[in-house]
Design a protein around this motif. Structure first.
Motif, PDB file in Angstrom:
ATOM      1  N   GLY A  69      38.387  40.714  33.475  1.00 32.46           N
ATOM      2  CA  GLY A  69      39.322  40.681  34.602  1.00 32.46           C
ATOM      3  C   GLY A  69      40.328  39.583  34.393  1.00 32.46           C
ATOM      4  O   GLY A  69      40.848  39.389  33.290  1.00 32.46           O
ATOM      5  N   HIS A  70      40.594  38.827  35.444  1.00 36.39           N
ATOM      6  CA  HIS A  70      41.499  37.694  35.301  1.00 36.39           C
ATOM      7  C   HIS A  70      40.931  36.453  35.973  1.00 36.39           C
ATOM      8  O   HIS A  70      40.127  36.530  36.896  1.00 36.39           O
ATOM      9  N   GLU A  71      41.381  35.320  35.461  1.00 41.78           N
ATOM     10  CA  GLU A  71      41.093  34.014  36.041  1.00 41.78           C
ATOM     11  C   GLU A  71      42.432  33.362  36.357  1.00 41.78           C
ATOM     12  O   GLU A  71      43.304  33.289  35.480  1.00 41.78           O
ATOM     13  N   GLN A  72      42.627  32.923  37.584  1.00 38.34           N
ATOM     14  CA  GLN A  72      43.875  32.268  37.930  1.00 38.34           C
ATOM     15  C   GLN A  72      43.816  30.811  37.481  1.00 38.34           C
ATOM     16  O   GLN A  72      42.913  30.055  37.850  1.00 38.34           O
ATOM     17  N   VAL A  73      44.799  30.409  36.689  1.00 41.68           N
ATOM     18  CA  VAL A  73      44.924  29.035  36.202  1.00 41.68           C
ATOM     19  C   VAL A  73      46.281  28.526  36.646  1.00 41.68           C
ATOM     20  O   VAL A  73      47.314  28.956  36.117  1.00 41.68           O
ATOM     21  N   GLY A  74      46.300  27.668  37.643  1.00 46.44           N
ATOM     22  CA  GLY A  74      47.570  27.276  38.235  1.00 46.44           C
ATOM     23  C   GLY A  74      48.210  28.480  38.895  1.00 46.44           C
ATOM     24  O   GLY A  74      47.577  29.173  39.702  1.00 46.44           O
ATOM     25  N   SER A  75      49.426  28.763  38.522  1.00 45.40           N
ATOM     26  CA  SER A  75      50.116  29.931  39.083  1.00 45.40           C
ATOM     27  C   SER A  75      50.027  31.149  38.185  1.00 45.40           C
ATOM     28  O   SER A  75      50.597  32.198  38.487  1.00 45.40           O
ATOM     29  N   ASP A  76      49.312  31.038  37.069  1.00 49.25           N
ATOM     30  CA  ASP A  76      49.224  32.126  36.097  1.00 49.25           C
ATOM     31  C   ASP A  76      47.863  32.814  36.157  1.00 49.25           C
ATOM     32  O   ASP A  76      46.866  32.212  36.568  1.00 49.25           O
ATOM     33  N   TYR A  77      47.838  34.081  35.731  1.00 49.30           N
ATOM     34  CA  TYR A  77      46.589  34.801  35.517  1.00 49.30           C
ATOM     35  C   TYR A  77      46.336  34.878  34.015  1.00 49.30           C
ATOM     36  O   TYR A  77      47.228  35.231  33.240  1.00 49.30           O
ATOM     37  N   HIS A  78      45.110  34.569  33.597  1.00 48.89           N
ATOM     38  CA  HIS A  78      44.689  34.705  32.208  1.00 48.89           C
ATOM     39  C   HIS A  78      43.618  35.769  32.104  1.00 48.89           C
ATOM     40  O   HIS A  78      42.800  35.939  33.011  1.00 48.89           O
ATOM     41  N   TRP A  79      43.602  36.497  30.968  1.00 58.14           N
ATOM     42  CA  TRP A  79      42.456  37.357  30.673  1.00 58.14           C
ATOM     43  C   TRP A  79      41.196  36.496  30.681  1.00 58.14           C
ATOM     44  O   TRP A  79      41.196  35.360  30.197  1.00 58.14           O
ATOM     45  N   ARG A  80      40.117  37.052  31.198  1.00 54.79           N
ATOM     46  CA  ARG A  80      38.818  36.403  31.089  1.00 54.79           C
ATOM     47  C   ARG A  80      37.781  37.480  30.799  1.00 54.79           C
ATOM     48  O   ARG A  80      37.732  38.505  31.483  1.00 54.79           O
ATOM     49  N   LEU A  81      36.975  37.275  29.759  1.00 53.50           N
ATOM     50  CA  LEU A  81      35.916  38.193  29.357  1.00 53.50           C
ATOM     51  C   LEU A  81      34.633  37.383  29.212  1.00 53.50           C
ATOM     52  O   LEU A  81      34.597  36.394  28.471  1.00 53.50           O
ATOM     53  N   ARG A  82      33.595  37.799  29.952  1.00 55.33           N
ATOM     54  CA  ARG A  82      32.327  37.085  29.962  1.00 55.33           C
ATOM     55  C   ARG A  82      31.185  38.036  29.621  1.00 55.33           C
ATOM     56  O   ARG A  82      31.187  39.201  30.031  1.00 55.33           O
ATOM     57  N   ARG A  83      30.209  37.513  28.886  1.00 62.30           N
ATOM     58  CA  ARG A  83      29.031  38.275  28.445  1.00 62.30           C
ATOM     59  C   ARG A  83      27.785  37.637  29.052  1.00 62.30           C
ATOM     60  O   ARG A  83      27.524  36.452  28.866  1.00 62.30           O
ATOM     61  N   TYR A  84      27.047  38.445  29.802  1.00 64.19           N
ATOM     62  CA  TYR A  84      25.848  37.979  30.498  1.00 64.19           C
ATOM     63  C   TYR A  84      24.600  38.619  29.893  1.00 64.19           C
ATOM     64  O   TYR A  84      24.664  39.723  29.332  1.00 64.19           O
ATOM     65  N   ASP A  85      23.459  37.952  30.068  1.00 62.21           N
ATOM     66  CA  ASP A  85      22.204  38.615  29.742  1.00 62.21           C
ATOM     67  C   ASP A  85      21.936  39.716  30.766  1.00 62.21           C
ATOM     68  O   ASP A  85      22.618  39.821  31.785  1.00 62.21           O
ATOM     69  N   SER A  86      20.924  40.548  30.499  1.00 56.24           N
ATOM     70  CA  SER A  86      20.690  41.722  31.343  1.00 56.24           C
ATOM     71  C   SER A  86      20.319  41.347  32.770  1.00 56.24           C
ATOM     72  O   SER A  86      20.577  42.114  33.705  1.00 56.24           O
ATOM     73  N   ALA A  87      19.748  40.172  32.963  1.00 54.96           N
ATOM     74  CA  ALA A  87      19.356  39.728  34.301  1.00 54.96           C
ATOM     75  C   ALA A  87      20.481  39.001  35.027  1.00 54.96           C
ATOM     76  O   ALA A  87      20.279  38.544  36.164  1.00 54.96           O
ATOM     77  N   LEU A  88      21.636  38.881  34.379  1.00 57.58           N
ATOM     78  CA  LEU A  88      22.799  38.188  34.947  1.00 57.58           C
ATOM     79  C   LEU A  88      22.524  36.710  35.225  1.00 57.58           C
ATOM     80  O   LEU A  88      23.260  36.056  35.959  1.00 57.58           O
ATOM     81  N   GLY A  89      21.469  36.177  34.580  1.00 60.49           N
ATOM     82  CA  GLY A  89      21.112  34.795  34.823  1.00 60.49           C
ATOM     83  C   GLY A  89      21.806  33.802  33.919  1.00 60.49           C
ATOM     84  O   GLY A  89      21.888  32.617  34.250  1.00 60.49           O
ATOM     85  N   SER A  90      22.312  34.268  32.761  1.00 62.64           N
ATOM     86  CA  SER A  90      22.941  33.369  31.796  1.00 62.64           C
ATOM     87  C   SER A  90      24.237  33.965  31.280  1.00 62.64           C
ATOM     88  O   SER A  90      24.313  35.171  31.015  1.00 62.64           O
ATOM     89  N   VAL A  91      25.249  33.111  31.131  1.00 57.16           N
ATOM     90  CA  VAL A  91      26.472  33.497  30.439  1.00 57.16           C
ATOM     91  C   VAL A  91      26.236  33.242  28.958  1.00 57.16           C
ATOM     92  O   VAL A  91      26.096  32.089  28.522  1.00 57.16           O
ATOM     93  N   LEU A  92      26.178  34.312  28.175  1.00 59.83           N
ATOM     94  CA  LEU A  92      25.874  34.193  26.756  1.00 59.83           C
ATOM     95  C   LEU A  92      27.096  33.779  25.950  1.00 59.83           C
ATOM     96  O   LEU A  92      26.966  33.116  24.927  1.00 59.83           O
ATOM     97  N   SER A  93      28.273  34.189  26.395  1.00 60.67           N
ATOM     98  CA  SER A  93      29.510  33.800  25.733  1.00 60.67           C
ATOM     99  C   SER A  93      30.677  34.188  26.637  1.00 60.67           C
ATOM    100  O   SER A  93      30.525  34.972  27.580  1.00 60.67           O
TER     101      SER A  93
END
Length: 293
Positions: A62-86
């Motif tokens: 999706g996107h992450e707002q940084v200041g007045s800009d939107y940046h692409w953001r891609l996150r990888r979670y484990d199956s339990a959504l408990g950890s951000v793997l990368s």
């Protein structure tokens, strides 16, 4: 295992939007896991796409707002959504809005993201990027600036059984916008095929959902402007190389008003299931609509 992962946004206590990712059992009766994400600026951050790999890991873009800009953001979670793997981000060369709108898992586990970036001309261009499964390596990247040189957005992406990448979205025209479907080599370096669609109203037409059948045929769903000016569903099926239109159907809801298909999937028998909205007979409200072809 049949569990369902949903990604979107929720309003945080500070009034801004945060990512929200939730995993339910197949019957939707039990919440199995949930996580949220607030970006560095504490401003509007929205998840727009989700995909699950063979190991059950969850990718959210999706996107992450940084200041007045939107940046692409891609996150990888484990199956339990408990950890951000990368995690990885992308900010275009021009300050503005950059956003992931679609994700797909390629054979071998690579992740393909599609969306748009804001350019120095003050318009959006398509952007498709392929990452390694752990998000550490950018394997390929390509963009598209439509013939009109104005706003163009990629909405979704899919990977065919041969590994080729399909992206769908719209490109701006003098009269509004047209569907655009593009097929790339697996590393995104070669454009293998492309097709557009201009609805009967020659106005704004946009595709939102794509699915690939086991034979590689491509099903795309979205909306078109009809000759009387209302939005109608439109579903089109193409050969794998996009050169042949294999079938097409439209749907105009009971009120003859604004109707749009938002997503498409294929069941095990090859039937086409489309979800979206239609205006009810009263013509004053949008209703959820689900159709199977």
């Amino acid at each position: 295992g049949g569990s369902v992962v949903v990604a979107g946004s929720e309003t945080a206590s500070n009034g801004a939007a945060d990512w929200s990712v939730r995993r339910y059992d197949a019957a939707l009766g039990t919440l199995l896991a949930a996580t949220s994400f607030e970006g560095v600026s504490g401003l509007d951050d929205e998840a727009m796409a989700v995909a699950v790999n063979a190991a059950g890991e969850v990718y959210v873009g999706g996107h992450e707002q940084v200041g007045s800009d939107y940046h692409w953001r891609l996150r990888r979670y484990d199956s339990a959504l408990g950890s951000v793997l990368s995690s990885t981000s992308y900010a275009g060369a021009a300050a503005g809005y950059d956003e992931i709108r679609g994700l797909a898992i390629a054979p071998g586990g690579d992740v393909v993201a599609a969306g748009y970036e804001y350019t120095a001309t003050g318009n959006n261009d398509w952007l498709i990027r392929r990452y390694s499964a752990d998000l550490s390596t950018l394997i390929g990247s390509t963009g598209d600036n439509g013939a009109a040189g104005t706003g163009d957005v990629a909405y979704h992406v899919a990977v065919g059984p041969d590994g080729t990448v399909y992206a769908i979205g719209y490109e701006s025209t003098a009269g509004g916008s047209d569907w655009r479907i593009r097929r790339y080599s697996s590393n995104l370096s070669v454009l293998l095929g492309s097709v557009s669609y201009n609805g009967p109203g020659s106005s704004s037409d946009e595709p939102y959902g794509i699915a690939i059948d086991p034979n590689g045929n491509v099903v795309v769903a979205g909306f078109e402007i009809g000759t009387v000016g209302g939005y109608n569903w439109r579903i089109r099926r193409y050969s794998p190389d996009l050169s042949v239109l294999l079938g097409a159907v439209a749907y105009d809801g009971p009120a003859g008003n604004t109707d749009s298909a938002s997503s498409v999937a294929l069941d095990a028998a090859g039937n086409i299931v489309v979800a979206g909205y239609e205006f009810g007979a009263a013509g004053t409200q949008e209703d959820f609509s689900l159709r199977k072809y």
